[in-house]
Design a protein around this motif. Structure first.
Motif, short mmCIF file in Angstrom:
data_model
loop_
_atom_site.label_atom_id
_atom_site.label_comp_id
_atom_site.label_asym_id
_atom_site.label_seq_id
_atom_site.Cartn_x
_atom_site.Cartn_y
_atom_site.Cartn_z
N PRO A 130 5.17 16.05 2.10
CA PRO A 130 3.74 15.21 2.36
C PRO A 130 3.98 14.13 0.90
CG PRO A 130 3.25 17.28 2.99
CD PRO A 130 4.47 17.36 2.42
N PRO A 131 3.62 12.95 1.13
CA PRO A 131 3.76 12.06 -0.07
C PRO A 131 2.58 12.05 -1.00
CG PRO A 131 3.37 10.76 1.85
CD PRO A 131 3.58 12.20 2.31
N LEU A 132 1.38 12.79 -0.23
CA LEU A 132 0.18 13.02 -1.26
C LEU A 132 -0.24 14.45 -1.20
CD1 LEU A 132 -2.03 10.09 -0.17
CD2 LEU A 132 -0.76 10.54 -2.58
N ASP A 133 -0.71 15.05 -2.14
CA ASP A 133 -1.14 16.28 -1.91
C ASP A 133 -2.43 16.36 -1.05
OD1 ASP A 133 0.80 17.23 -3.59
OD2 ASP A 133 0.05 17.23 -5.29
N ARG A 134 -2.77 17.61 -0.53
CA ARG A 134 -3.79 17.64 0.36
C ARG A 134 -5.33 17.51 -0.41
NH1 ARG A 134 -4.76 20.96 5.01
NH2 ARG A 134 -6.93 20.22 5.64
N GLY A 135 -6.04 16.44 0.14
CA GLY A 135 -7.33 16.14 -0.56
C GLY A 135 -7.36 14.93 -1.61
N VAL A 136 -5.72 14.47 -1.73
CA VAL A 136 -5.60 13.24 -2.61
C VAL A 136 -5.90 12.12 -2.03
CG1 VAL A 136 -3.98 12.39 -4.34
CG2 VAL A 136 -4.45 14.99 -4.38
N THR A 137 -6.50 11.00 -2.79
CA THR A 137 -6.33 9.67 -2.11
C THR A 137 -6.00 8.54 -2.99
OG1 THR A 137 -8.66 9.93 -0.77
CG2 THR A 137 -7.86 7.84 -1.41
N LEU A 138 -5.04 7.84 -2.58
CA LEU A 138 -4.41 6.63 -3.22
C LEU A 138 -4.83 5.16 -2.65
CD1 LEU A 138 -2.25 5.43 -5.37
CD2 LEU A 138 -0.68 5.62 -3.31
N HIS A 139 -5.36 4.49 -3.79
CA HIS A 139 -5.93 3.11 -3.20
C HIS A 139 -5.22 1.83 -3.71
CE1 HIS A 139 -8.81 0.34 -1.53
NE2 HIS A 139 -9.06 -0.14 -2.87
N LEU A 140 -4.63 1.11 -2.76
CA LEU A 140 -4.43 -0.36 -3.37
C LEU A 140 -5.25 -1.29 -3.29
CD1 LEU A 140 -0.79 0.33 -1.60
CD2 LEU A 140 -1.51 1.03 -3.87
N HIS A 141 -5.15 -2.39 -4.05
CA HIS A 141 -6.33 -3.66 -4.02
C HIS A 141 -5.55 -4.71 -4.47
CE1 HIS A 141 -10.71 -4.79 -4.26
NE2 HIS A 141 -9.86 -5.95 -4.41
N ALA A 142 -5.27 -5.65 -3.77
CA ALA A 142 -4.80 -6.95 -3.69
C ALA A 142 -5.99 -7.81 -4.33
CB ALA A 142 -4.20 -7.48 -2.57
N THR A 143 -5.55 -8.46 -5.41
CA THR A 143 -6.59 -9.48 -5.89
C THR A 143 -6.48 -10.92 -5.50
OG1 THR A 143 -4.95 -10.10 -7.57
CG2 THR A 143 -6.31 -8.22 -8.03
N ASP A 144 -5.63 -11.34 -4.25
CA ASP A 144 -5.58 -12.42 -3.63
C ASP A 144 -6.83 -13.08 -3.08
OD1 ASP A 144 -2.21 -12.78 -3.37
OD2 ASP A 144 -3.19 -10.61 -3.47
N GLU A 145 -7.33 -14.35 -3.07
CA GLU A 145 -8.54 -14.47 -2.49
C GLU A 145 -8.29 -14.73 -0.85
OE1 GLU A 145 -10.22 -18.12 -4.55
OE2 GLU A 145 -10.36 -17.22 -6.29
N GLY A 146 -9.38 -14.39 -0.33
CA GLY A 146 -9.42 -14.77 1.14
C GLY A 146 -8.67 -13.59 1.86
N LEU A 147 -8.44 -12.47 1.42
CA LEU A 147 -7.75 -11.50 2.42
C LEU A 147 -8.64 -10.56 2.72
CD1 LEU A 147 -4.53 -10.41 0.05
CD2 LEU A 147 -4.48 -11.85 2.25
N GLY A 148 -9.57 -10.57 2.33
CA GLY A 148 -10.88 -9.71 2.95
C GLY A 148 -10.15 -8.47 2.98
N PRO A 149 -10.57 -7.37 3.99
CA PRO A 149 -10.38 -6.10 4.08
C PRO A 149 -8.74 -5.90 3.95
CG PRO A 149 -12.21 -6.76 5.62
CD PRO A 149 -11.51 -8.10 4.91
N THR A 150 -8.16 -6.79 4.75
CA THR A 150 -6.75 -6.82 4.93
C THR A 150 -5.93 -6.61 3.60
OG1 THR A 150 -6.22 -9.27 5.08
CG2 THR A 150 -6.73 -7.82 6.96
N GLY A 151 -6.72 -6.86 2.32
CA GLY A 151 -6.17 -6.70 0.94
C GLY A 151 -6.43 -5.38 0.40
N GLU A 152 -6.92 -4.54 1.16
CA GLU A 152 -7.19 -3.10 0.50
C GLU A 152 -6.69 -2.13 1.36
OE1 GLU A 152 -10.64 -2.11 -1.39
OE2 GLU A 152 -11.71 -3.88 -0.85
N TRP A 153 -6.10 -1.10 0.86
CA TRP A 153 -5.26 0.14 1.56
C TRP A 153 -5.66 1.35 0.91
CZ3 TRP A 153 -3.18 -4.16 -0.27
CH2 TRP A 153 -2.82 -5.20 0.49
N THR A 154 -6.44 2.11 1.78
CA THR A 154 -6.56 3.62 1.33
C THR A 154 -5.95 4.62 2.18
OG1 THR A 154 -8.98 2.93 0.75
CG2 THR A 154 -8.58 5.16 1.20
N ILE A 155 -5.00 5.41 1.17
CA ILE A 155 -4.19 6.32 1.85
C ILE A 155 -4.70 7.74 1.37
CG2 ILE A 155 -1.52 7.04 2.00
CD1 ILE A 155 -1.44 4.42 0.25
N THR A 156 -4.65 8.60 2.48
CA THR A 156 -5.42 9.84 2.48
C THR A 156 -4.60 10.84 2.92
OG1 THR A 156 -6.81 9.76 4.49
CG2 THR A 156 -7.88 9.13 2.49
#
Length: 253
Positions: free
Chosen positions: A168-194
């Motif tokens: 597993p690329p993440l340990d159990r219970g761990v969350t990794l978040h990616l956030h794009a700073t580009d304007e106009g992407l809205g929700p498609t510019g964020e990714w939460t991996i759990t």
């Protein structure tokens, strides 16, 4: 997003990078982001990959195709003929889908999918390898924020779908978040991996995690596909960077 148009546009953009150098130097120009490859091999890989995908679709295969069995899988020696060969491969994918129908189910890396699935896959394969070529030549790499963000989403989908084949690329219970700073992407510019009781998953939800990465979508794409380190890509890291390092170490690509 019109992935059919994007496939043709990215294919043409890739050939523009290749055409910017003397054809005689392709075989002697290393591609640092694809160890042990040169530009000539990179061109063959992407061009043959398109024909490989097209043949899978055209034959409505339910099993993978041996790359050695790809029809016309080797580019011509003449540089201009090789460019034409490369561009034709992308069109062959679209022609094959038109022939069998976009909903016809065929083999993919993550199980049987509608034939149209391959268009998006080949778009992002081409964009990342265009980045390889540009970086090898010291050229700038540009990509629309929308396409870069979708590339991250597609990359996450492939990795998560294959998470059960590897540690597993993440340990159990761990969350990794990616956030794009580009304007106009809205929700498609964020990714939460759990990694929870259901396994490893991702969403466009906004959430805090043990680690978070923040930067332009194109820079995040280059980081998550291992084309640039976080420092090289100018990515800000919040929290425990070991989470990110572990993700890279335990994902297949």
């Amino acid at each position: 997003m019109d992935f059919r148009a994007a496939l043709i546009e990215e294919t043409n953009a890739f050939t523009d990078v290749v055409r910017s150098v003397d054809p005689s130097t392709l075989a002697s120009t290393p591609v640092p982001t694809c160890p042990d490859w040169n530009l000539s091999q990179l061109v063959k890989h992407v061009g043959r990959g398109n024909r490989w995908s097209a043949q899978i679709i055209e034959e409505r295969r339910y099993e993978p195709l041996d790359p050695r069995e790809v029809r016309d899988g080797k580019p011509p020696e003449d540089p201009e003929a090789a460019i034409a060969w490369f561009r034709q491969g992308a069109q062959l994918i679209l022609d094959a889908i038109d022939h069998v129908g976009g909903d016809a189910r065929v083999w993919t890396f993550i199980g049987a999918k509608p034939a149209g699935w391959w268009v998006r896959r080949r778009v992002h394969e081409t964009t990342v390898h265009r980045a390889d070529a540009a970086l090898a030549l010291g050229q700038p790499f540009a990509l629309s924020s929308e396409l870069a963000a979708d590339g991250i989403s597609e990359w996450l989908t492939l990795n998560v779908a294959q998470a059960d084949r590897h540690a597993p690329p993440l340990d159990r219970g761990v969350t990794l978040h990616l956030h794009a700073t580009d304007e106009g992407l809205g929700p498609t510019g964020e990714w939460t991996i759990t990694h929870d009781e259901d396994g490893v998953n991702w969403s466009h939800d906004h959430a805090k995690g043990e680690a978070a990465l923040r930067g332009r979508s194109v820079d995040l794409l280059l980081a998550v596909t291992r084309r640039r380190s976080l420092d090289e890509a100018g990515i800000e890291v919040y929290g425990d960077q070991a989470v990110w390092d572990g993700w890279l170490a335990r994902t297949p690509f």
